[in-house]
Design a protein around this motif. Structure first.
Motif, PDB file in Angstrom:
ATOM      1  N   GLU A  78      44.573  28.915  39.802  1.00  0.00           N
ATOM      2  CA  GLU A  78      45.540  29.957  39.452  1.00  0.00           C
ATOM      3  C   GLU A  78      44.776  31.251  39.219  1.00  0.00           C
ATOM      4  N   VAL A  79      45.195  32.319  39.892  1.00  0.00           N
ATOM      5  CA  VAL A  79      44.476  33.590  39.846  1.00  0.00           C
ATOM      6  C   VAL A  79      45.330  34.643  39.149  1.00  0.00           C
ATOM      7  N   ASP A  80      44.730  35.365  38.201  1.00  0.00           N
ATOM      8  CA  ASP A  80      45.390  36.531  37.622  1.00  0.00           C
ATOM      9  C   ASP A  80      45.102  37.725  38.535  1.00  0.00           C
ATOM     10  N   CYS A  81      46.160  38.434  38.940  1.00  0.00           N
ATOM     11  CA  CYS A  81      45.972  39.571  39.830  1.00  0.00           C
ATOM     12  C   CYS A  81      46.987  40.656  39.464  1.00  0.00           C
ATOM     13  N   ARG A  82      46.516  41.883  39.346  1.00  0.00           N
ATOM     14  CA  ARG A  82      47.391  42.993  38.976  1.00  0.00           C
ATOM     15  C   ARG A  82      46.868  44.273  39.595  1.00  0.00           C
ATOM     16  N   SER A  83      47.737  45.292  39.667  1.00  0.00           N
ATOM     17  CA  SER A  83      47.353  46.600  40.197  1.00  0.00           C
ATOM     18  C   SER A  83      47.656  47.672  39.165  1.00  0.00           C
ATOM     19  N   ILE A  84      46.815  48.706  39.133  1.00  0.00           N
ATOM     20  CA  ILE A  84      47.064  49.871  38.281  1.00  0.00           C
ATOM     21  C   ILE A  84      46.768  51.124  39.088  1.00  0.00           C
ATOM     22  N   GLY A  85      47.313  52.238  38.659  1.00  0.00           N
ATOM     23  CA  GLY A  85      47.034  53.503  39.310  1.00  0.00           C
ATOM     24  C   GLY A  85      45.650  54.003  38.951  1.00  0.00           C
ATOM     25  N   LEU A  86      45.029  54.710  39.879  1.00  0.00           N
ATOM     26  CA  LEU A  86      43.691  55.259  39.678  1.00  0.00           C
ATOM     27  C   LEU A  86      43.801  56.715  39.259  1.00  0.00           C
ATOM     28  N   GLN A  87      43.018  57.110  38.263  1.00  0.00           N
ATOM     29  CA  GLN A  87      43.004  58.493  37.805  1.00  0.00           C
ATOM     30  C   GLN A  87      41.589  59.055  37.868  1.00  0.00           C
ATOM     31  N   THR A 102      35.404  37.813  38.791  1.00  0.00           N
ATOM     32  CA  THR A 102      36.210  38.976  38.418  1.00  0.00           C
ATOM     33  C   THR A 102      35.962  40.071  39.447  1.00  0.00           C
ATOM     34  N   VAL A 103      37.053  40.563  40.041  1.00  0.00           N
ATOM     35  CA  VAL A 103      36.960  41.455  41.203  1.00  0.00           C
ATOM     36  C   VAL A 103      37.751  42.734  40.960  1.00  0.00           C
ATOM     37  N   LEU A 104      37.164  43.836  41.402  1.00  0.00           N
ATOM     38  CA  LEU A 104      37.817  45.140  41.371  1.00  0.00           C
ATOM     39  C   LEU A 104      37.862  45.664  42.801  1.00  0.00           C
ATOM     40  N   LEU A 105      39.061  46.015  43.279  1.00  0.00           N
ATOM     41  CA  LEU A 105      39.212  46.578  44.620  1.00  0.00           C
ATOM     42  C   LEU A 105      39.886  47.934  44.504  1.00  0.00           C
ATOM     43  N   ILE A 106      39.194  48.978  44.947  1.00  0.00           N
ATOM     44  CA  ILE A 106      39.710  50.345  44.856  1.00  0.00           C
ATOM     45  C   ILE A 106      40.206  50.767  46.227  1.00  0.00           C
ATOM     46  N   ARG A 107      41.498  51.076  46.309  1.00  0.00           N
ATOM     47  CA  ARG A 107      42.123  51.508  47.555  1.00  0.00           C
ATOM     48  C   ARG A 107      42.948  52.765  47.305  1.00  0.00           C
ATOM     49  N   ASP A 108      42.491  53.897  47.824  1.00  0.00           N
ATOM     50  CA  ASP A 108      43.203  55.160  47.684  1.00  0.00           C
ATOM     51  C   ASP A 108      43.447  55.468  46.207  1.00  0.00           C
ATOM     52  N   GLU A 109      44.701  55.502  45.805  1.00  0.00           N
ATOM     53  CA  GLU A 109      45.028  55.843  44.415  1.00  0.00           C
ATOM     54  C   GLU A 109      45.376  54.612  43.590  1.00  0.00           C
ATOM     55  N   LYS A 110      44.982  53.455  44.063  1.00  0.00           N
ATOM     56  CA  LYS A 110      45.329  52.201  43.379  1.00  0.00           C
ATOM     57  C   LYS A 110      44.103  51.339  43.195  1.00  0.00           C
ATOM     58  N   VAL A 111      44.132  50.545  42.123  1.00  0.00           N
ATOM     59  CA  VAL A 111      43.053  49.591  41.838  1.00  0.00           C
ATOM     60  C   VAL A 111      43.675  48.215  41.629  1.00  0.00           C
ATOM     61  N   VAL A 112      43.118  47.223  42.306  1.00  0.00           N
ATOM     62  CA  VAL A 112      43.560  45.841  42.134  1.00  0.00           C
ATOM     63  C   VAL A 112      42.484  45.083  41.368  1.00  0.00           C
ATOM     64  N   ILE A 113      42.901  44.361  40.336  1.00  0.00           N
ATOM     65  CA  ILE A 113      41.992  43.542  39.538  1.00  0.00           C
ATOM     66  C   ILE A 113      42.407  42.088  39.689  1.00  0.00           C
ATOM     67  N   ALA A 114      41.481  41.244  40.120  1.00  0.00           N
ATOM     68  CA  ALA A 114      41.738  39.812  40.249  1.00  0.00           C
ATOM     69  C   ALA A 114      40.691  39.067  39.440  1.00  0.00           C
ATOM     70  N   HIS A 115      41.094  37.908  38.873  1.00  0.00           N
ATOM     71  CA  HIS A 115      40.246  37.353  37.816  1.00  0.00           C
ATOM     72  C   HIS A 115      40.492  35.867  37.601  1.00  0.00           C
ATOM     73  N   VAL A 116      39.388  35.118  37.453  1.00  0.00           N
ATOM     74  CA  VAL A 116      39.413  33.720  37.013  1.00  0.00           C
ATOM     75  C   VAL A 116      38.205  33.502  36.116  1.00  0.00           C
ATOM     76  N   GLY A 117      38.406  32.955  34.915  1.00  0.00           N
ATOM     77  CA  GLY A 117      37.293  32.644  34.025  1.00  0.00           C
ATOM     78  C   GLY A 117      37.216  33.566  32.828  1.00  0.00           C
ATOM     79  N   ASP A 118      36.005  33.726  32.271  1.00  0.00           N
ATOM     80  CA  ASP A 118      35.848  34.556  31.080  1.00  0.00           C
ATOM     81  C   ASP A 118      34.906  35.737  31.273  1.00  0.00           C
ATOM     82  N   SER A 119      34.557  36.050  32.520  1.00  0.00           N
ATOM     83  CA  SER A 119      33.975  37.362  32.766  1.00  0.00           C
ATOM     84  C   SER A 119      35.100  38.387  32.593  1.00  0.00           C
ATOM     85  N   ARG A 120      34.759  39.645  32.419  1.00  0.00           N
ATOM     86  CA  ARG A 120      35.787  40.614  32.027  1.00  0.00           C
ATOM     87  C   ARG A 120      35.761  41.884  32.877  1.00  0.00           C
TER      88      ARG A 120
END
Length: 239
Positions: A171-180, A100-118
């Protein structure tokens, strides 16, 4: 930004097969929970994080969908290396790991994930899960076949539907959200999330104490409850 973390073998396991990665200069944070016989899980989680770290330079300058695709490719590379090792080295047979990975870039955060870590987001005094468990019981809960309470006691609750290295493809779950401002992100392995409920996390995060005190209390609570598995948690606090 502050980063808090702990990773422990727990009260029963002889070694810690969890691994975590903090690369603050690159804005990358990750947890991995390895599995396999005789230290193979420890190998799987550390190899996956090593491959992720080696991939980071390829993400420079990427944005939006290209960045998500780049992180997904990092997972594919990690999966390839762990899978090949499990097939060619007898001592690593059958190994795999969550990632489970968190990548913080400027005003955006990308979360990528495989498995049952959270991964969780704490924002405006609300806790939001950012990942879905790729586990058998997680799928049964989503299908409405068992309840959350039943999932906690299910005899197959540790069976994963997806893991890095388990198959040649992933298969990888990957999504982006805005950073606040004042966002807090929590990454954790199931040795932690199985001991501490989302409601308990919310209640602890609402306590009028420092993040260091909250985090230490959660670590101690996991140990007090017997910590039957390795457990790892990593907290990124935006200030």
């Amino acid at each position: 930004m502050r980063v808090l973390s702990f990773s422990e073998k727990g009260c029963i396991r002889k070694n810690n097969e969890d691994s975590f990665l903090v690369l603050s200069d690159q804005g990358l944070y990750a947890v991995a929970d390895g599995m396999g016989g005789h230290r193979a899980g420890e190998v799987a989680s550390s190899v996956a994080l090593h491959e992720l770290e080696m991939w980071i330079p390829r993400l420079e300058g990427l944005e939006d969908l290209a960045l998500e695709n780049g992180i997904t490719e990092a997972f594919i590379q990690a999966n390839r290396v762990v899978n090949e090792s499990s097939l060619t080295e007898p001592e690593n047979a059958g190994m795999g790991t969550t990632l489970t990975v968190l990548l913080i870039r400027d005003e955006k955060v990308v979360i990528a994930h495989v498995g049952d870590s959270r991964a969780y987001l704490w924002r405006n005094e609300m806790l939001t899960p950012l990942t879905m468990d790729h586990s058998l019981v997680g799928e049964l809960v989503r299908l409405g076949q068992i309840s959350l309470d039943e999932a906690k006691k299910h005899p197959q609750r540790n069976v994963l539907m997806r893991a890095i290295g388990a198959d040649p493809t992933i298969e990888v779950d990957c999504r982006s959200i805005g950073l606040q401002a004042k966002d807090v992100f929590l990454l954790c392995t199931d040795g932690f999330s199985n001991m501490i409920s989302d409601q308990e996390l919310t209640e602890e995060f609402l306590e009028p104490s420092s993040w260091e005190e909250r985090f230490e209390k959660l670590r101690n609570l996991t140990l007090e409850r017997g910590a039957p598995d390795n457990f790892t948690a990593l907290c990124c606090i935006m200030e």
